[in-house]
Design an enzyme around this catalytic site. Sequence first.
Site, PDB file in Angstrom:
ATOM      1  N   TYR A  99       0.875  -1.552   0.113  1.00 31.39           N
ATOM      2  CA  TYR A  99       0.034  -0.094   0.092  1.00 31.39           C
ATOM      3  C   TYR A  99       1.286   1.196   0.492  1.00 31.39           C
ATOM      4  O   TYR A  99       1.401   1.394   1.654  1.00 31.39           O
ATOM      5  CB  TYR A  99      -0.965   0.262   1.122  1.00 31.39           C
ATOM      6  CG  TYR A  99      -1.888   1.228   1.521  1.00 31.39           C
ATOM      7  CD1 TYR A  99      -2.558   1.260   0.866  1.00 31.39           C
ATOM      8  CD2 TYR A  99      -1.793   2.455   2.119  1.00 31.39           C
ATOM      9  CE1 TYR A  99      -2.967   3.069   0.354  1.00 31.39           C
ATOM     10  CE2 TYR A  99      -2.193   3.648   2.359  1.00 31.39           C
ATOM     11  CZ  TYR A  99      -3.331   3.673   1.971  1.00 31.39           C
ATOM     12  OH  TYR A  99      -4.123   4.543   1.482  1.00 31.39           O
ATOM     13  N   ASP A 117      -0.252  15.731   6.121  1.00 32.51           N
ATOM     14  CA  ASP A 117      -0.802  14.881   4.725  1.00 32.51           C
ATOM     15  C   ASP A 117      -2.507  15.453   4.554  1.00 32.51           C
ATOM     16  O   ASP A 117      -3.399  15.494   5.140  1.00 32.51           O
ATOM     17  CB  ASP A 117      -1.115  13.802   5.558  1.00 32.51           C
ATOM     18  CG  ASP A 117      -2.186  12.734   4.244  1.00 32.51           C
ATOM     19  OD1 ASP A 117      -2.569  13.161   3.607  1.00 32.51           O
ATOM     20  OD2 ASP A 117      -3.069  11.372   4.525  1.00 32.51           O
ATOM     21  N   ASP A 134      -2.297   4.836  -2.366  1.00 37.72           N
ATOM     22  CA  ASP A 134      -3.880   6.805  -2.161  1.00 37.72           C
ATOM     23  C   ASP A 134      -3.633   7.295  -3.098  1.00 37.72           C
ATOM     24  O   ASP A 134      -3.015   8.037  -3.024  1.00 37.72           O
ATOM     25  CB  ASP A 134      -3.063   6.653  -1.154  1.00 37.72           C
ATOM     26  CG  ASP A 134      -3.761   7.357   0.032  1.00 37.72           C
ATOM     27  OD1 ASP A 134      -4.703   8.148  -0.407  1.00 37.72           O
ATOM     28  OD2 ASP A 134      -3.910   8.134   1.231  1.00 37.72           O
ATOM     29  N   ASP A 170      -5.748   9.942  -2.532  1.00 39.29           N
ATOM     30  CA  ASP A 170      -6.822  11.403  -2.163  1.00 39.29           C
ATOM     31  C   ASP A 170      -8.678  11.518  -2.600  1.00 39.29           C
ATOM     32  O   ASP A 170      -8.885  10.367  -3.063  1.00 39.29           O
ATOM     33  CB  ASP A 170      -5.949  12.031  -1.753  1.00 39.29           C
ATOM     34  CG  ASP A 170      -4.625  11.762  -1.051  1.00 39.29           C
ATOM     35  OD1 ASP A 170      -4.932  11.168  -0.037  1.00 39.29           O
ATOM     36  OD2 ASP A 170      -3.615  13.159  -1.289  1.00 39.29           O
ATOM     37  N   HIS A 223      -7.558   4.086  -4.161  1.00 40.99           N
ATOM     38  CA  HIS A 223      -8.059   4.329  -3.316  1.00 40.99           C
ATOM     39  C   HIS A 223      -8.817   6.165  -3.933  1.00 40.99           C
ATOM     40  O   HIS A 223      -7.549   7.102  -3.894  1.00 40.99           O
ATOM     41  CB  HIS A 223      -8.458   3.978  -2.118  1.00 40.99           C
ATOM     42  CG  HIS A 223      -7.628   4.170  -1.372  1.00 40.99           C
ATOM     43  ND1 HIS A 223      -7.717   5.473  -0.838  1.00 40.99           N
ATOM     44  CD2 HIS A 223      -6.550   4.013  -0.464  1.00 40.99           C
ATOM     45  CE1 HIS A 223      -6.571   5.942  -0.480  1.00 40.99           C
ATOM     46  NE2 HIS A 223      -6.103   4.690   0.153  1.00 40.99           N
ATOM     47  N   GLU A 279     -11.275   9.518  -2.170  1.00 43.06           N
ATOM     48  CA  GLU A 279     -12.025   9.248  -0.743  1.00 43.06           C
ATOM     49  C   GLU A 279     -13.421  10.520  -1.382  1.00 43.06           C
ATOM     50  O   GLU A 279     -12.780  11.451  -2.091  1.00 43.06           O
ATOM     51  CB  GLU A 279     -11.249  10.178   0.154  1.00 43.06           C
ATOM     52  CG  GLU A 279     -10.528  10.811  -0.314  1.00 43.06           C
ATOM     53  CD  GLU A 279      -9.403  10.630   0.770  1.00 43.06           C
ATOM     54  OE1 GLU A 279      -8.215  10.034   1.312  1.00 43.06           O
ATOM     55  OE2 GLU A 279      -8.902  12.630   1.314  1.00 43.06           O
ATOM     56  N   CYS A 330      -6.199  14.356   7.352  1.00 45.14           N
ATOM     57  CA  CYS A 330      -6.551  12.517   7.406  1.00 45.14           C
ATOM     58  C   CYS A 330      -7.320  11.849   7.802  1.00 45.14           C
ATOM     59  O   CYS A 330      -8.153  12.954   8.823  1.00 45.14           O
ATOM     60  CB  CYS A 330      -5.275  12.595   9.120  1.00 45.14           C
ATOM     61  SG  CYS A 330      -4.720  11.010   9.996  1.00 45.14           S
ATOM     62  N   ARG A 338     -13.272   4.966  -1.024  1.00 43.32           N
ATOM     63  CA  ARG A 338     -13.713   5.114   0.646  1.00 43.32           C
ATOM     64  C   ARG A 338     -13.579   6.047   0.876  1.00 43.32           C
ATOM     65  O   ARG A 338     -14.119   6.854   0.235  1.00 43.32           O
ATOM     66  CB  ARG A 338     -12.318   5.790   0.687  1.00 43.32           C
ATOM     67  CG  ARG A 338     -11.912   6.613   2.131  1.00 43.32           C
ATOM     68  CD  ARG A 338     -10.328   6.653   2.764  1.00 43.32           C
ATOM     69  NE  ARG A 338     -10.563   8.398   3.356  1.00 43.32           N
ATOM     70  CZ  ARG A 338      -9.287   8.913   3.855  1.00 43.32           C
ATOM     71  NH1 ARG A 338      -7.819   8.281   3.526  1.00 43.32           N
ATOM     72  NH2 ARG A 338      -9.160   9.529   4.768  1.00 43.32           N
ATOM     73  N   GLU A 350     -13.725   4.043   6.416  1.00 45.77           N
ATOM     74  CA  GLU A 350     -12.422   5.330   6.711  1.00 45.77           C
ATOM     75  C   GLU A 350     -13.163   5.293   8.289  1.00 45.77           C
ATOM     76  O   GLU A 350     -14.130   5.664   8.549  1.00 45.77           O
ATOM     77  CB  GLU A 350     -12.112   6.332   5.951  1.00 45.77           C
ATOM     78  CG  GLU A 350     -11.179   6.885   6.717  1.00 45.77           C
ATOM     79  CD  GLU A 350      -9.575   6.953   7.230  1.00 45.77           C
ATOM     80  OE1 GLU A 350      -9.339   5.435   7.702  1.00 45.77           O
ATOM     81  OE2 GLU A 350      -8.147   7.162   6.953  1.00 45.77           O
ATOM     82  N   ASN A 368      -8.307  -0.457   7.383  1.00 46.28           N
ATOM     83  CA  ASN A 368      -7.463   0.145   7.385  1.00 46.28           C
ATOM     84  C   ASN A 368      -6.812   0.508   9.149  1.00 46.28           C
ATOM     85  O   ASN A 368      -7.948   0.861   9.893  1.00 46.28           O
ATOM     86  CB  ASN A 368      -7.288   1.821   7.278  1.00 46.28           C
ATOM     87  CG  ASN A 368      -6.428   2.907   7.335  1.00 46.28           C
ATOM     88  OD1 ASN A 368      -5.659   2.127   7.795  1.00 46.28           O
ATOM     89  ND2 ASN A 368      -7.002   4.424   7.845  1.00 46.28           N
TER      90      ASN A 368
HETATM   91  C1  LIG Z   1      -4.714   6.005   4.539  1.00 43.42           C
HETATM   92  C2  LIG Z   1      -4.016   7.185   5.261  1.00 43.42           C
HETATM   93  O1  LIG Z   1      -4.986   8.134   4.102  1.00 43.42           O
HETATM   94  C3  LIG Z   1      -2.646   6.908   4.690  1.00 43.42           C
HETATM   95  O2  LIG Z   1      -1.982   7.900   3.372  1.00 43.42           O
HETATM   96  O3  LIG Z   1      -2.189   6.271   4.478  1.00 43.42           O
HETATM   97  C4  LIG Z   1      -4.409   7.593   6.760  1.00 43.42           C
HETATM   98  C5  LIG Z   1      -3.580   7.346   7.561  1.00 43.42           C
HETATM   99  C6  LIG Z   1      -3.501   7.938   8.115  1.00 43.42           C
HETATM  100  O4  LIG Z   1      -2.698   9.368   8.332  1.00 43.42           O
HETATM  101  O5  LIG Z   1      -2.631   7.218  10.192  1.00 43.42           O
HETATM  102  C7  LIG Z   1      -5.160   8.224   7.219  1.00 43.42           C
HETATM  103  O6  LIG Z   1      -6.049   7.044   7.790  1.00 43.42           O
HETATM  104  O7  LIG Z   1      -6.430   9.319   6.652  1.00 43.42           O
END
Ligand SMILES: C[C@](O)(C(=O)O)[C@H](CC(=O)O)C(=O)O
Length: 291
Positions: free
Chosen positions: A41, A56, A83, A85, A110, A112, A120, A155, A185, A207
């Site tokens: 991943y 993020d 990911d 986004d 994925h 979202e 995040c 997601r 999520e 997750n």
């Molecule tokens: C899954 C996730 O989108 C990621 O970017 O890996 C994050 C992981 C995290 O920030 O712990 C998420 O869950 O938003």
Amino acid sequence: MTLSPGALLRARLQKGLLVLPGVFNAITALLAEQVGFEALYLSGAGVTNSLLGMPDIALITLTEMAQQARYVARAVKLPVIADADTGYGEVLNVARTVEEFEQAGLAGLHLEDQVAPKRCGHLDGKQVIPAEEMVKKIRAAVRARSDPSFFLIARTDARSVNGLEDAIARAKRYLDAGADAIFPESLQSRAEFETFAKAISAPLLANMTEFGKTPYLRAQEFAEMGYIMVIFPMTAFRVMMHAAREALRTLKETGTQQSLLDRMQTRKELYELLRYADYERLDREIAEGDS
Ligand SMILES: C[C@](O)(C(=O)O)[C@H](CC(=O)O)C(=O)O
């Protein structure tokens, strides 16, 4: 006949639970492959934090993420899911994202349903776009893939915004729009994961990130509830950062790395991971062929 990355992933999913460790660059991908994982991943948080040194929150661009995906996919033989986004924009951006990620050699991605700029998934203050907008993005993604095996995961971040019922309702709509799998999520309990799995009969991704809203469950527990994929997106990242900070502190305080040697990957181990000998052999063979 060699299978496409997406077909490889789908074939592996037929065999049952797939645990995907999060990686954020080619060398962590090589490590995960070396220890025997079967798929990876590519974490958006991991890439944003490590490549940019930024949070993020949608600061990474499609180009940067696709480039990192290309390095990772090229380094390993395993299928990699990334990911994507929010798809870096609206429907046309989503279409381009799918094209770029597929060309980068990924097995899937994925998307979202958060509003831009995303956060995040485990932080408060998230917002989601209307379900019908996400449906359009999924339709755009389905049309944009050139390999029908390229795996599209929708997601939904709706649980912590509108509640579990909305997350379930959205999942159904996203599947109708053509998503291959659903990633609910930040569910907040084992019971929520169970309820979700009972309501949605499609491939599901859980997750297992740390210090978030989701309690720690073992991958096998998710399998028993009907989840087919479990990601551990930031586990290796967090452990590496902790270890690196300790090492840097020790170095700063003592002026020598000697007390750290037994905690290091050795030069030999690193070179084995990088298949150094293969490069030397190739160089030699070419030189001999030329003489
Ligand atoms: C899954 C996730 O989108 C990621 O970017 O890996 C994050 C992981 C995290 O920030 O712990 C998420 O869950 O938003």
